[in-house]
Design an enzyme around this catalytic site. Structure first.
Site, short mmCIF file in Angstrom:
data_model
loop_
_atom_site.label_atom_id
_atom_site.label_comp_id
_atom_site.label_asym_id
_atom_site.label_seq_id
_atom_site.Cartn_x
_atom_site.Cartn_y
_atom_site.Cartn_z
N GLN A 1 -4.69 -1.90 9.66
CA GLN A 1 -4.31 -2.87 9.04
C GLN A 1 -4.71 -4.42 9.89
O GLN A 1 -4.56 -4.34 10.80
CB GLN A 1 -2.99 -3.35 8.49
CG GLN A 1 -2.72 -4.62 7.78
CD GLN A 1 -3.22 -4.75 6.46
OE1 GLN A 1 -3.15 -3.45 5.67
NE2 GLN A 1 -3.60 -5.50 6.07
N LYS B 1 0.87 -1.27 0.12
CA LYS B 1 0.02 -0.01 -0.18
C LYS B 1 0.93 1.36 -0.01
O LYS B 1 0.60 2.04 -0.68
CB LYS B 1 -0.81 0.09 1.25
CG LYS B 1 -2.07 -1.00 1.24
CD LYS B 1 -2.93 -1.43 2.40
CE LYS B 1 -3.83 -2.66 2.13
NZ LYS B 1 -4.49 -2.99 3.24
N ASP C 1 -11.11 2.36 3.86
CA ASP C 1 -11.43 0.90 3.50
C ASP C 1 -12.92 0.98 3.18
O ASP C 1 -13.49 0.11 3.04
CB ASP C 1 -11.09 0.00 4.62
CG ASP C 1 -9.89 -0.71 4.49
OD1 ASP C 1 -9.57 -0.90 3.24
OD2 ASP C 1 -9.30 -1.09 5.23
#
Ligand code: NAP
Length: 292
Positions: free
Chosen positions: A98, A54, A121
């Site tokens: 995460q 990422k 997200d």
């Protein structure tokens, strides 16, 4: 005729170019690049790889990567305080935690601490609610990536019979909502569904997100269907496979996503897209993906 391959790598690269161009064009007005903060807690090796990917993707498009790595023993209260700090930080447009987290941490409470407008997200309950209501907001990355692949391939969704296998909050549920909003008629199958083969054979568009390697074979697929495989698994002998038996299904399908190289690359790209869009909104810039 062989099925069309829905190439996630190629589409992700095109989207990245659009996002990078939008950043370059918007910089003079915004005075800063978009910023994504990825919070990593502990030393899960797979998470380390995902986070590094990422961060690399951020650099590729000119976005600032502002996350931090916290020790496994970090208390919940400290992480919530860090999220509040990032919520208030004017250089941060997207935040994600995460997963998986060390066992003592409550991931739901951390998600709830996020400013919903910085939810990279798209998994904050407010954003899932916005999706239900058809209101704008950050969208769950994997299903948004699937929708982009279907759009790119010109798959007609209005009135189409779509079946989603899986009903997780991460993939299946938002996937079904997005297909429904595109005017498909959607059935959601799960582990208690009877006669999965009969259900999936009705699908003109079949999205499989069951997390079961090789669950879907030729007997599950209607000839001419578009098949999207969200599953991703490490094979024992090395390499990756999905929830669909690709060799069996490809000859039947009109279009199919490979694993790897299908849905996976689009997930990271949609994370970037959520963040760049939030930045663009804050600075009254045009939507970078309005007409991809
Ligand atoms: P999950 O939370 O485990 O959910 C799996 C869903 O599939 C559940 O709703 C489950 O039903 C259903 N299911 C399981 N076995 C089934 C069966 N035999 N028949 C019908 N339905 C069945 O998994 P997830 O987070 O949604 O992820 C699904 C897969 O996608 C995993 O392989 C994951 O690694 C992959 N994934 C890939 C990406 C990517 O970027 N490519 C992103 C996210 C996830 P119940 O609800 O009844 O238990």
């Amino acid at each position: 005729m062989a099925a069309l391959r829905l190439d996630g790598r190629a589409l992700a690269a095109r989207y990245e170019t659009l996002l990078a161009e939008a950043i370059t064009a918007g910089l003079p007005r915004a005075g800063r690049p978009p910023g994504l903060a990825v919070l990593r807690v502990g030393d899960d090796p797979a998470s380390a790889v995902y986070v590094a990917n990422k961060e690399k993707a951020c650099r590729r498009i000119g976005m600032a990567s502002l996350g931090g790595h916290h020790p496994a023993a970090t208390p919940q209260a400290d992480l919530e305080a860090e999220i509040r700090r990032l919520n208030a930080d004017g250089a941060v447009d997207g935040i994600l935690v995460q997963l998986p987290l060390p066992g003592h941490l409550d991931s739901r409470a951390l998600l709830m601490a996020l400013d919903p407008d910085k939810d990279a997200d798209g998994l904050h309950p407010l954003n899932l609610g916005r999706l239900v209501c058809g209101e704008p907001g950050p969208r769950s990355c994997t299903p948004a990536g699937v929708m982009a692949l279907l759009r790119e391939a010109g798959v007609p969704l209005r009135g189409a019979r779509a079946v989603v296998v899986g009903r997780s909050v991460l993939v299946g549920q938002p996937m079904a909502l997005m297909l429904q909003q595109a005017d498909a008629t959607v059935t959601v199958a799960h582990s208690h569904s009877r006669d999965l083969e009969a259900l999936t054979r009705e699908a003109e568009v079949l999205v499989v997100a069951a997390g079961r390697p090789g669950l879907i074979g030729a007997a599950h697929v209607r000839p001419g269907a578009v098949v999207v495989d969200v599953g991703i698994h490490r094979r024992e002998g090395g390499g990756l496979c999905g929830d669909v038996r690709f060799e069996e299904v490809e000859p039947l399908a009109r279009a199919i996503t490979p694993v790897p190289g299908g849905v996976g690359p689009m997930t990271v790209t949609m994370l970037l897209a959520n963040t760049v869009r939030a930045w663009a909104r804050r600075h009254a810039l045009p939507d970078p993906l309005a007409q991809p």
